[in-house]
Motif scaffolding. Structure first.
Motif, PDB file in Angstrom:
ATOM      1  N   CYS A   1       0.840  -1.216  -0.079  1.00 15.55           N
ATOM      2  CA  CYS A   1       0.091   0.142  -0.061  1.00 15.55           C
ATOM      3  C   CYS A   1       0.842   1.298   0.161  1.00 15.55           C
ATOM      4  N   THR A   2       0.696   2.159  -0.932  1.00 17.05           N
ATOM      5  CA  THR A   2       1.215   3.422  -0.959  1.00 17.05           C
ATOM      6  C   THR A   2       0.167   4.539  -0.886  1.00 17.05           C
ATOM      7  N   VAL A   3       0.686   5.301   0.397  1.00 20.42           N
ATOM      8  CA  VAL A   3      -0.563   6.495   0.896  1.00 20.42           C
ATOM      9  C   VAL A   3       0.510   7.765   0.525  1.00 20.42           C
ATOM     10  N   LEU A   4      -0.125   8.717  -0.223  1.00 20.73           N
ATOM     11  CA  LEU A   4       0.580   9.905  -0.502  1.00 20.73           C
ATOM     12  C   LEU A   4      -0.545  10.790   0.067  1.00 20.73           C
ATOM     13  N   LEU A   5       0.047  11.795   0.886  1.00 21.93           N
ATOM     14  CA  LEU A   5      -0.594  13.129   1.378  1.00 21.93           C
ATOM     15  C   LEU A   5      -0.165  14.283   0.591  1.00 21.93           C
ATOM     16  N   LEU A   6      -1.082  14.954   0.091  1.00 21.90           N
ATOM     17  CA  LEU A   6      -1.009  16.099  -0.778  1.00 21.90           C
ATOM     18  C   LEU A   6      -1.540  17.177  -0.458  1.00 21.90           C
ATOM     19  N   PRO A   7      -0.990  18.381   0.087  1.00 21.47           N
ATOM     20  CA  PRO A   7      -1.857  19.549   0.412  1.00 21.47           C
ATOM     21  C   PRO A   7      -2.908  19.908  -0.759  1.00 21.47           C
ATOM     22  N   ALA A   8      -4.258  19.997  -0.272  1.00 22.06           N
ATOM     23  CA  ALA A   8      -5.205  20.590  -1.015  1.00 22.06           C
ATOM     24  C   ALA A   8      -5.852  21.931  -0.337  1.00 22.06           C
ATOM     25  N   ASP A   9      -6.801  22.238  -1.293  1.00 23.08           N
ATOM     26  CA  ASP A   9      -7.477  23.485  -0.904  1.00 23.08           C
ATOM     27  C   ASP A   9      -8.053  23.225   0.525  1.00 23.08           C
ATOM     28  N   GLY A  10      -7.446  24.136   1.257  1.00 19.63           N
ATOM     29  CA  GLY A  10      -8.063  23.989   2.908  1.00 19.63           C
ATOM     30  C   GLY A  10      -7.829  22.415   3.695  1.00 19.63           C
ATOM     31  N   GLY A  11      -7.242  21.526   2.940  1.00 17.34           N
ATOM     32  CA  GLY A  11      -6.968  20.142   3.744  1.00 17.34           C
ATOM     33  C   GLY A  11      -5.854  19.241   2.915  1.00 17.34           C
ATOM     34  N   THR A  12      -6.306  18.089   2.824  1.00 13.86           N
ATOM     35  CA  THR A  12      -5.455  16.896   2.508  1.00 13.86           C
ATOM     36  C   THR A  12      -5.921  16.153   1.359  1.00 13.86           C
ATOM     37  N   ARG A  13      -5.360  15.767   0.395  1.00  7.61           N
ATOM     38  CA  ARG A  13      -5.871  14.868  -0.481  1.00  7.61           C
ATOM     39  C   ARG A  13      -4.981  13.654  -0.277  1.00  7.61           C
TER      40      ARG A  13
END
Length: 150
Positions: A102-114
């Motif tokens: 499992c690969t988990v990527l956390l990307l900043p998004a408008d007002g949160g996290t994708r």
């Protein structure tokens, strides 16, 4: 010789929380146990996390009241704080044993996290569908946890 194809799937979810909070949900046992269970009517009976490269988590979960029908252990093959986790996962119990990466990527998004999740190396279509359903519940559980913690 015919072999069963290894299957994969991708899921994504955007959370109205900063990446640090989403990261903590994956790397702190007290938070992981709130959402890791793939069925909302089940519980996590045991959970521990070693938050470092080469560490990982171990959990037992399942139907109430005991919550111990399944065991899951994951090793953090890649541990890049607040950005990326790669986990080698073994889920077993009730006559099944399934490994996956499992690969988990956390990307900043408008007002949160994708959060982008890729699950690879599944043994067949039935396993892939079961794991997809379980991970969809888990991603929803993270949303509920983040909402409760707001």
């Amino acid at each position: 010789m015919t072999t069963t194809p290894l299957l994969s799937f991708d899921l994504e979810r955007t959370y109205p929380a900063p990446p640090e909070r989403v990261w903590a949900a994956w790397t702190r046992a007290d938070l992981l146990r709130r959402w890791l269970c793939p069925d909302p009517d089940w519980l996590v009976s045991d959970c521990e996390v070693d938050p470092r490269a080469g560490g990982g988590y171990r959990a037992r979960f399942g139907p109430r009241p005991a919550g111990d029908a399944y065991a899951e252990s994951a090793t953090f093959a890649v541990f890049e704080p607040v950005r990326r986790l790669v986990l080698d996962v073994l889920t077993s119990g009730e006559g099944m044993a399934e490994t996956s990466r499992c690969t988990v990527l956390l990307l900043p998004a408008d007002g949160g996290t994708r959060l982008e999740l890729t699950v690879e190396g599944l043994s067949g279509a039935e396993a892939a569908e079961g794991m997809r359903t379980g991970w969809q519940w888990c991603l929803e559980g993270i949303a509920e946890h983040l909402g409760d913690a707001a």
